[in-house]
Design a protein around this motif. Sequence first.
Motif, mmCIF file in Angstrom:
data_model
loop_
_atom_site.group_PDB
_atom_site.id
_atom_site.type_symbol
_atom_site.label_atom_id
_atom_site.label_comp_id
_atom_site.label_asym_id
_atom_site.label_seq_id
_atom_site.Cartn_x
_atom_site.Cartn_y
_atom_site.Cartn_z
ATOM 1 N N ILE A 348 0.852 -1.355 -0.083
ATOM 2 C CA ILE A 348 0.076 0.039 0.115
ATOM 3 C C ILE A 348 0.843 1.167 -0.151
ATOM 4 N N LYS A 349 2.055 1.227 0.778
ATOM 5 C CA LYS A 349 2.846 2.382 0.639
ATOM 6 C C LYS A 349 4.278 1.556 1.022
ATOM 7 N N GLU A 350 5.465 2.627 0.827
ATOM 8 C CA GLU A 350 6.637 2.054 0.961
ATOM 9 C C GLU A 350 6.897 1.578 2.295
ATOM 10 N N PRO A 351 7.654 0.393 2.833
ATOM 11 C CA PRO A 351 7.801 -0.199 4.096
ATOM 12 C C PRO A 351 8.453 1.067 4.801
ATOM 13 N N TYR A 352 8.431 0.994 6.252
ATOM 14 C CA TYR A 352 8.819 2.045 7.207
ATOM 15 C C TYR A 352 9.513 1.199 8.208
ATOM 16 N N THR A 353 10.139 1.865 8.808
ATOM 17 C CA THR A 353 11.036 1.288 10.179
ATOM 18 C C THR A 353 10.245 2.031 11.354
ATOM 19 N N ILE A 354 10.468 1.449 12.741
ATOM 20 C CA ILE A 354 10.066 1.719 13.903
ATOM 21 C C ILE A 354 11.393 1.902 14.649
ATOM 22 N N LYS A 355 11.036 2.435 15.897
ATOM 23 C CA LYS A 355 12.431 2.394 16.754
ATOM 24 C C LYS A 355 13.057 1.428 16.945
ATOM 25 N N PRO A 356 14.138 1.104 17.011
ATOM 26 C CA PRO A 356 14.930 0.027 17.123
ATOM 27 C C PRO A 356 14.869 -0.647 18.578
#
Length: 364
Positions: A348-356
């Motif tokens: 649906i949208k570009e993959p995104y990262t969250i806080k490691p």
Amino acid sequence: MKKLYEQFNRVNININIEPMEVSTLEKERIKKNVMKTKKKKHLTRNLVAVATFFIASSITIGYTFPTFAANIPIIGNIFELFIDDERYVFDNYNEHSKNIEMSQASNDVEVTVTDAVYDGENITIAYTIKSERNLGERPILEGEDGELTADEFGNRYKYSGYATNYIVQKINDNEYAVLYIFELLEGSKPEEVHINFRGDRIVDLNNGNNSVAGNWAFNFNLAKLESETQLITKDSMKTEAEGLKVAVTKITKTPISTALYFSEEVLVAKDDGDWRGVLIDYIMSDNLGNEYNIVHFRGAGHSTDFEGRKNFSRIIAKSFDEQATSIMITPVVGVYKIKDSTGALELIKEPYTIKPIIVPIHKE
């Protein structure tokens, strides 16, 4: 180079030996390791010279001397053939694997199990496939009821609690190297296993219609490597974002790898009634800036059909840099929808990262 030529001149070779072809796999094994001899001080200079000559001869004139080759020890291991694969986590495997060297031919296809290792997290079997047939790009040994059983497992891994992973390297048009990873996710992990590894066809992972029927079976035993498991206090190693919660639940270290287990909770909201799915990948690095390849078991994933259900996943990495003091695990979130009537998915949208998640490394 002058010294190298002098070493060539000192090599005593019987030039009356009948020339024959040598397997490309053997050439690759020697070639890859000769390139690394600067790091392997235990290899003598004469051995390097002989091996280099061996490669040069086989490449430039198309044949070499089988008697001469038989007297050279195999330098290196089959695991190193996969060093360029993004899932390469096998740096220490050769030191702890058991040499099997069993071959069987069926329907003009020869399968050779070369090495195997069992560390309680995985059973990893290295084997080669050789045939004059066209086997495609990524052929593997496959069994109708699975490829691996062990008396000690009973029926524990017959239907669940495990996963399989394949890494395939095409050596030439007729020869392939395969790493078969039997992932032990839930269930018994005995101290020794008597393996029955078999298959009734060779199938191309890139084209299921390209297969060769046959019968191949190998039996051998493996002892479990020592391991150390650390259970993580609930939510002490976690990260959260809107609708997401990822936590490390367990860490197991063996002489060849580190396994990290995760609990994933994702609330997937529907949009206009359409199905939505979420898959979480991971990036692993340490405080020194080293990045690590991983073998990832993703579990069932997350979808609007199973709202709020926890998912279990696991990643396997090689042993960490001895100077590192912490590992950083960054979740990468991908949200999908069904593309068409075939069931294909699209982002649906570009993959995104969250806080490691920061995992401290405890020094022994």
